[in-house]
Design a protein around this motif. Structure first.
Motif, PDB file in Angstrom:
ATOM      1  N   CYS A   1      70.613  24.808  22.304  1.00 13.92           N
ATOM      2  CA  CYS A   1      69.516  23.853  22.140  1.00 13.92           C
ATOM      3  C   CYS A   1      68.595  24.284  21.006  1.00 13.92           C
ATOM      4  O   CYS A   1      68.426  25.484  20.754  1.00 13.92           O
ATOM      5  CB  CYS A   1      68.692  23.744  23.425  1.00 13.92           C
ATOM      6  SG  CYS A   1      69.551  22.971  24.807  1.00 13.92           S
ATOM      7  N   ARG A   2      68.038  23.295  20.365  1.00 15.88           N
ATOM      8  CA  ARG A   2      66.971  23.593  19.403  1.00 15.88           C
ATOM      9  C   ARG A   2      65.646  23.527  20.151  1.00 15.88           C
ATOM     10  O   ARG A   2      65.389  22.605  20.923  1.00 15.88           O
ATOM     11  CB  ARG A   2      66.967  22.583  18.260  1.00 15.88           C
ATOM     12  CG  ARG A   2      65.835  22.835  17.258  1.00 15.88           C
ATOM     13  CD  ARG A   2      65.936  21.970  16.024  1.00 15.88           C
ATOM     14  NE  ARG A   2      65.800  20.539  16.308  1.00 15.88           N
ATOM     15  CZ  ARG A   2      65.948  19.570  15.403  1.00 15.88           C
ATOM     16  NH1 ARG A   2      66.254  19.891  14.159  1.00 15.88           N
ATOM     17  NH2 ARG A   2      65.811  18.306  15.744  1.00 15.88           N
ATOM     18  N   ARG A   3      64.785  24.505  19.903  1.00 13.09           N
ATOM     19  CA  ARG A   3      63.428  24.493  20.433  1.00 13.09           C
ATOM     20  C   ARG A   3      62.522  23.971  19.320  1.00 13.09           C
ATOM     21  O   ARG A   3      62.155  24.712  18.409  1.00 13.09           O
ATOM     22  CB  ARG A   3      62.995  25.881  20.886  1.00 13.09           C
ATOM     23  CG  ARG A   3      63.934  26.516  21.895  1.00 13.09           C
ATOM     24  CD  ARG A   3      63.333  27.757  22.540  1.00 13.09           C
ATOM     25  NE  ARG A   3      62.717  28.644  21.565  1.00 13.09           N
ATOM     26  CZ  ARG A   3      61.781  29.550  21.866  1.00 13.09           C
ATOM     27  NH1 ARG A   3      61.361  29.664  23.113  1.00 13.09           N
ATOM     28  NH2 ARG A   3      61.280  30.344  20.936  1.00 13.09           N
TER      29      ARG A   3
ATOM     30  N   LEU B   1      56.952  23.576  22.636  1.00 17.27           N
ATOM     31  CA  LEU B   1      58.352  23.585  22.218  1.00 17.27           C
ATOM     32  C   LEU B   1      59.163  22.689  23.143  1.00 17.27           C
ATOM     33  O   LEU B   1      59.066  22.779  24.370  1.00 17.27           O
ATOM     34  CB  LEU B   1      58.915  25.008  22.250  1.00 17.27           C
ATOM     35  CG  LEU B   1      58.264  26.012  21.293  1.00 17.27           C
ATOM     36  CD1 LEU B   1      58.848  27.402  21.491  1.00 17.27           C
ATOM     37  CD2 LEU B   1      58.440  25.573  19.842  1.00 17.27           C
ATOM     38  N   THR B   2      59.958  21.824  22.531  1.00 17.51           N
ATOM     39  CA  THR B   2      60.814  20.900  23.272  1.00 17.51           C
ATOM     40  C   THR B   2      62.266  21.261  23.020  1.00 17.51           C
ATOM     41  O   THR B   2      62.691  21.382  21.867  1.00 17.51           O
ATOM     42  CB  THR B   2      60.566  19.450  22.802  1.00 17.51           C
ATOM     43  OG1 THR B   2      59.200  19.112  23.035  1.00 17.51           O
ATOM     44  CG2 THR B   2      61.475  18.480  23.551  1.00 17.51           C
TER      45      THR B   2
ATOM     46  N   THR C   1      53.530  18.080  12.928  1.00 21.23           N
ATOM     47  CA  THR C   1      52.436  18.520  13.811  1.00 21.23           C
ATOM     48  C   THR C   1      52.676  19.919  14.357  1.00 21.23           C
ATOM     49  O   THR C   1      51.900  20.401  15.178  1.00 21.23           O
ATOM     50  CB  THR C   1      52.252  17.556  14.992  1.00 21.23           C
ATOM     51  OG1 THR C   1      53.468  17.514  15.768  1.00 21.23           O
ATOM     52  CG2 THR C   1      51.896  16.147  14.526  1.00 21.23           C
ATOM     53  N   PHE C   2      53.716  20.605  13.897  1.00 26.13           N
ATOM     54  CA  PHE C   2      54.176  21.850  14.509  1.00 26.13           C
ATOM     55  C   PHE C   2      53.162  22.986  14.475  1.00 26.13           C
ATOM     56  O   PHE C   2      53.205  23.899  15.306  1.00 26.13           O
ATOM     57  CB  PHE C   2      55.467  22.324  13.814  1.00 26.13           C
ATOM     58  CG  PHE C   2      55.225  22.953  12.466  1.00 26.13           C
ATOM     59  CD1 PHE C   2      55.179  24.331  12.320  1.00 26.13           C
ATOM     60  CD2 PHE C   2      55.023  22.167  11.340  1.00 26.13           C
ATOM     61  CE1 PHE C   2      54.949  24.909  11.085  1.00 26.13           C
ATOM     62  CE2 PHE C   2      54.780  22.737  10.103  1.00 26.13           C
ATOM     63  CZ  PHE C   2      54.747  24.120   9.970  1.00 26.13           C
TER      64      PHE C   2
ATOM     65  N   ALA D   1      59.097  22.192  17.714  1.00 26.95           N
ATOM     66  CA  ALA D   1      57.655  22.240  17.933  1.00 26.95           C
ATOM     67  C   ALA D   1      57.008  20.915  17.538  1.00 26.95           C
ATOM     68  O   ALA D   1      57.135  20.474  16.389  1.00 26.95           O
ATOM     69  CB  ALA D   1      57.047  23.381  17.120  1.00 26.95           C
ATOM     70  N   PHE D   2      56.329  20.296  18.511  1.00 23.94           N
ATOM     71  CA  PHE D   2      55.587  19.060  18.271  1.00 23.94           C
ATOM     72  C   PHE D   2      54.243  19.143  18.991  1.00 23.94           C
ATOM     73  O   PHE D   2      54.091  19.879  19.962  1.00 23.94           O
ATOM     74  CB  PHE D   2      56.341  17.831  18.796  1.00 23.94           C
ATOM     75  CG  PHE D   2      57.726  17.648  18.255  1.00 23.94           C
ATOM     76  CD1 PHE D   2      57.937  17.344  16.920  1.00 23.94           C
ATOM     77  CD2 PHE D   2      58.824  17.767  19.082  1.00 23.94           C
ATOM     78  CE1 PHE D   2      59.223  17.174  16.421  1.00 23.94           C
ATOM     79  CE2 PHE D   2      60.102  17.601  18.601  1.00 23.94           C
ATOM     80  CZ  PHE D   2      60.314  17.295  17.268  1.00 23.94           C
ATOM     81  N   SER D   3      53.297  18.330  18.527  1.00 23.45           N
ATOM     82  CA  SER D   3      52.011  18.227  19.204  1.00 23.45           C
ATOM     83  C   SER D   3      52.216  17.912  20.687  1.00 23.45           C
ATOM     84  O   SER D   3      53.030  17.059  21.050  1.00 23.45           O
ATOM     85  CB  SER D   3      51.172  17.115  18.570  1.00 23.45           C
ATOM     86  OG  SER D   3      50.052  16.801  19.365  1.00 23.45           O
ATOM     87  N   LYS D   4      51.471  18.600  21.542  1.00 26.22           N
ATOM     88  CA  LYS D   4      51.600  18.390  22.989  1.00 26.22           C
ATOM     89  C   LYS D   4      51.278  16.953  23.391  1.00 26.22           C
ATOM     90  O   LYS D   4      51.800  16.453  24.394  1.00 26.22           O
ATOM     91  CB  LYS D   4      50.660  19.330  23.739  1.00 26.22           C
ATOM     92  CG  LYS D   4      51.100  20.778  23.795  1.00 26.22           C
ATOM     93  CD  LYS D   4      50.119  21.604  24.619  1.00 26.22           C
ATOM     94  CE  LYS D   4      50.567  23.052  24.714  1.00 26.22           C
ATOM     95  NZ  LYS D   4      49.617  23.878  25.498  1.00 26.22           N
ATOM     96  N   THR D   5      50.415  16.298  22.632  1.00 23.26           N
ATOM     97  CA  THR D   5      49.955  14.965  23.034  1.00 23.26           C
ATOM     98  C   THR D   5      50.657  13.841  22.287  1.00 23.26           C
ATOM     99  O   THR D   5      50.277  12.678  22.434  1.00 23.26           O
ATOM    100  CB  THR D   5      48.434  14.846  22.800  1.00 23.26           C
ATOM    101  OG1 THR D   5      48.134  15.123  21.421  1.00 23.26           O
ATOM    102  CG2 THR D   5      47.678  15.838  23.678  1.00 23.26           C
ATOM    103  N   TRP D   6      51.673  14.168  21.481  1.00 28.21           N
ATOM    104  CA  TRP D   6      52.354  13.115  20.722  1.00 28.21           C
ATOM    105  C   TRP D   6      52.974  12.101  21.675  1.00 28.21           C
ATOM    106  O   TRP D   6      53.636  12.445  22.652  1.00 28.21           O
ATOM    107  CB  TRP D   6      53.434  13.683  19.822  1.00 28.21           C
ATOM    108  CG  TRP D   6      54.141  12.600  19.053  1.00 28.21           C
ATOM    109  CD1 TRP D   6      55.245  11.913  19.433  1.00 28.21           C
ATOM    110  CD2 TRP D   6      53.719  12.035  17.808  1.00 28.21           C
ATOM    111  NE1 TRP D   6      55.565  10.960  18.486  1.00 28.21           N
ATOM    112  CE2 TRP D   6      54.633  11.014  17.475  1.00 28.21           C
ATOM    113  CE3 TRP D   6      52.665  12.305  16.931  1.00 28.21           C
ATOM    114  CZ2 TRP D   6      54.528  10.268  16.315  1.00 28.21           C
ATOM    115  CZ3 TRP D   6      52.565  11.544  15.768  1.00 28.21           C
ATOM    116  CH2 TRP D   6      53.489  10.547  15.473  1.00 28.21           C
TER     117      TRP D   6
END
Length: 824
Positions: free
Chosen positions: A390-392, A259-260, A428-429, A394-399
């Motif tokens: 903030c928005r959390r 989560l970013t 990729t979530f 979700a993206f691939s960790k390695t993107w």
């Protein structure tokens, strides 16, 4: 006369022998063959996330609840001997799982099976009871059936006198099913047989040697032991090996997604109660916000994908997302994590729709997520610190955002690239490729298109291989989706070069080629149910350009033949040379029949199938994309397609564009991508969406979602065809650089590869110049567009020889390092 009879007799004998050999060879490539190498099989299971139930050395974790029966370990196998029936059972109970067990029956009368979710009553005469996957060595051939040991007996199939009343209702249907040749003959009577049993809530599935024999709902037991059976025949030895289990559900995002936190792009007070916050693009996530220091009452957080008249659309069309979460103000300190509402369909593991596999879950620690761009906060004062929300996401960790780039002379095409690249990132979530947010289920065709685009936009892609393994265990229903599994494996091998990965999965792919539906001419047949439901051609149904379904279907057979060709290539790579020859021969047979029966010599194009004169664009661009159109027929098919519009869905457009780009139709391909109207990516990008859609517009698919990566095909089409970079050897050891400029003046960009980025920059405003920077370890073949007036081609200042092929110039030899090509 006697001599003639002798010759005829010998000839008939040889023909019969040849046919028997051909049938034996076909059986070998039509279904998985079990590997005799136990260590290789163990590595294969471990690579796919399974846990051993048997360590190959002793019976740790197992027990015999009976006073009779002998269990021993012999050469990595469990051997059972007894004079009376008994079961060896695990010490641990299991609930939801996927279980695999290999069984070898002894010769003579024999019967065995795999117990699952079973129970042990030490005081009962029949100590072990419950579900069993039947291994039937008799002429009855009900292997793979579902039996309820020491209780209700036969469930599927059912039979008079051996089934309770509730199961007798499907007696005729179930026995007819087990009489079908593919099910009846699934058991290898004198060899090893793989049983795969999946239990998810009340859904029980049994597969025998790659053939699904049971899919049944029964709620009698939700957990229990695993067991293996000796039927009690004196002197008989039952053998078991490769006992592995994978407990469910799996949550891929737990390891592979993070989560970013993202700050708002804009904050706007709509009225005295509501504040609108824009995060700029849609992403899957939820929000974190400060807890108000004081006050009472409820704060409502509205999440939305669509805006209408300056506010979130709270009644959006189709499955465009909107939801609201209420939180109470109180005596808390710190930050709230505000989850999105939960859509039950996105978390179902055994929903009411029998065809649907389980939804892919996200980690419970995240709390629920959904796709949204905007939020409206209702119930907070104007002086609240909205900028701290903030928005959390979700993206691939390695993107890696910097892994790829694309820019050309057409600004709309640049915007299309940006939209499609972000669409791949945003979807990729879940840790595997899913079908947007309607079901959160991987589908084979969706996943393949997503895979191609992921390779073209990111430089550390593990999600494709992970999705492949998921789909091999959770396949879906359309006919053409099965060959897509072959395509996925081939694409992963080409990208990674990992032959060991391919070897561990090769045999399982044999069930995905549609060979079991093919006839003596090599062509696949479609029965009434296939034609009415399974054969998909395109989706939704209205996007099929009037396609006429027949028993021998042009689109289905195009997929079948391409799968055979790729299987031949992969068989050779893993050392299965006999398989490779058999697949290639079968493909050659099918191609000959395909051309003879489906090509209309009078019109110069392909019909939809045998028995119809109708020709859809699908019946022509799929064969063209798969290289099935003979060279002397290609121009006619391309010219005919050039008269057509985008008369297909965003899914099929991947193949339509591929067909055009590969066969000199790049002007038409780019024109379609950039066309006015509502059937192009130009329309999609001009709509303001930030993730690609499932369909061209709502009117073409009223229930579509707005976060569907199979609509992002330009993310791979532009690097593969406009920049022109594609691998031609596994692991990117050799690439083809084949730019297709169309009407563009220039294009430049960066294409990821296993060895590092490949930089391409071409310009055709004055002559043609192409600059290519290849990473170490990569060589390239170069293929240029033929340019009017150009007389010579040089590489790094030295003239090179070229071979003209159709309307292209193919440079002789291979090149490496930094390359500057000039055509003048």
């Amino acid at each position: 006369m006697k001599y003639s009879r002798f010759v005829v007799g010998i000839t008939l004998f040889l023909v019969a022998d040849t046919l028997a050999l051909a049938n034996e060879t076909l059986a070998t490539i039509a279904r998985p063959q079990l590997d005799a190498n136990v260590e290789a099989e163990r590595d294969s299971f471990l690579s796919r996330g399974y846990t051993p139930l048997f360590n190959g050395k002793d019976l740790s974790g197992w027990r015999n609840p009976y006073s009779h029966g002998e269990a021993s370990v012999v050469d990595g196998e469990i051997h059972l001997k007894a004079d009376n029936k008994f079961f060896l059972v695990t010490e641990q109970k299991y609930s939801n799982f996927r279980l695999s067990v290999d069984i070898h029956l002894p010769e003579g009368p024999s019967n065995s099976g795999v117990m699952f979710r079973c129970h042990v009553d030490e005081d009962a005469e029949k100590k072990v009871y419950g579900y069993q996957a039947e291994c039937d060595g008799s002429e009855r051939r009900w292997s793979g059936g579902l039996f309820d040991e020491a209780r209700r007996r036969w469930i599927w199939p059912s039979t008079k006198g051996r089934s309770t009343t509730q199961f007798r209702a499907h007696e005729e249907e179930s026995q007819k099913f087990f009489a079908e040749p593919r099910v009846r003959d699934a058991l290898n009577r004198n060899g090893w047989n793989r049983y795969t049993i999946t239990c998810i809530d009340d859904v029980i599935t049994i597969e025998l040697n790659g053939v699904q024999t049971v899919r049944f709902r029964d709620a009698m037991d939700s957990s229990g032991f695993i067991g293996i059976q000796h039927h009690g025949e004196k002197g008989q030895t039952y053998r078991f090996r490769n006992l592995f289990i994978k407990e469910l559900p799996l949550i891929p995002a737990s390891e592979h997604v993070s989560l970013t936190e993202q700050e708002p792009v804009s904050i706007k007070r709509i009225n005295d109660k509501v504040t609108l916050i824009d995060f700029g693009k849609v992403a899957f996530g939820n929000i974190v916000m400060p807890v108000p220091a004081d006050g009472r009452g409820t704060v409502n957080v509205h999440f939305g994908e669509k805006i209408k008249e300056g506010c979130i659309d709270r009644s959006p069309p189709g499955t465009v997302r909107y939801g609201m979460t209420s939180v109470r103000r109180g005596q808390q300190r710190g930050n709230w994590i505000v989850p999105t509402p939960v859509d039950d369909r996105n978390i179902q593991q055994s929903g009411r729709m029998n065809a649907n596999p389980p939804a892919v879950l996200t980690p419970s620690a995240w709390q629920p997520v959904m796709p949204f761009r905007w939020i409206e906060i209702e119930g907070l004062e104007a002086d609240f610190a909205f900028d701290q929300i903030c928005r959390r996401a979700a993206f691939s960790k390695t993107w890696n955002d910097d892994a790829s780039s694309f820019e050309c002379s057409d600004e709309t095409l640049n915007r299309i690239w940006d939209l499609c690249k972000y669409s791949i990132k945003a979807t990729t979530f879940a840790g595997v490729y899913v079908d947007g947010d309607r079901e959160r289920i991987p589908y084979e065709a969706d996943a393949y298109l997503n895979q191609l685009s992921h390779y073209s936009t990111d430089d550390h892609v593990t999600m494709a291989a992970r999705t492949f393994d998921w789909l091999m265990e959770n396949g879906t229903w359309p006919t053409e989706w099965a060959p897509h599994m072959v395509f996925m494996a081939h694409a992963e091998w080409m990208n990674s070069g990992d032959t060991k990965w391919l070897q561990q999965r090769y045999e399982s792919l044999k069930s995905k080629t549609l060979l079991h539906r093919s006839g003596d001419d090599g062509l696949v047949r479609s029965d009434e149910l296939d034609r009415s439901r399974h054969d998909i051609v395109d989706w939704p149904q209205k996007e099929r350009d009037g396609f006429v379904f027949t028993e021998i279907n042009t689109v289905v057979n195009a997929f079948h033949i391409e799968a055979l060709k790729q299987m031949a290539e992969m068989a050779m790579a893993v050392g299965k040379t006999e398989d490779a020859d058999a697949f290639a021969a079968r493909a050659e047979l099918a191609v000959a029949a395909f051309q003879k029966t489906l090509f209309d010599e009078e019109t110069g194009i392909y019909r939809d199938g045998v028995g119809t004169e109708h020709s859809s664009i699908h019946a022509n661009f799929f064969p063209l994309a798969f290289g099935l159109v003979p060279e002397d027929k290609q121009a006619g098919v391309v010219d005919w397609l050039a008269t057509k519009g985008m008369d297909c869905s965003v899914y099929a457009a991947q193949y339509f564009m591929d067909a055009l780009f590969q066969n000199g139709g790049e002007h038409k391909a780019l024109a379609l991508m950039l066309a006015d109207g509502d059937r192009s990516w130009k329309h999609m990008v001009n709509s303001g969406t930030t993730i690609t859609w499932e369909a061209w517009e709502m009117k073409y698919k009223p229930n579509q979602d707005w976060n569907h990566a199979w609509g992002a095909a330009p993310a791979n089409l532009l690097p593969r065809h406009v920049l022109g970079v594609q691998p031609v050897r596994p692991g990117w050891k050799r690439v083809l650089v084949r730019p297709c400029p169309g009407d563009l003046k220039f294009a430049r960009g960066k294409v990821p590869s296993k060895h590092g980025p490949i930089h391409v920059d071409w310009n055709c405003e004055s002559g043609f110049k192409l600059s290519v920077d290849l990473p170490e370890g990569v060589t390239a073949n170069l293929d240029l567009p033929e340019l009017e007036g150009a007389e010579s081609v040089s590489v790094n200042g030295s003239a090179v020889s070229v071979t003209k092929k159709q309307n292209r110039w193919v440079l002789d030899g291979e090149f490496s390092g930094s390359i500057l090509v000039e055509a003048n």
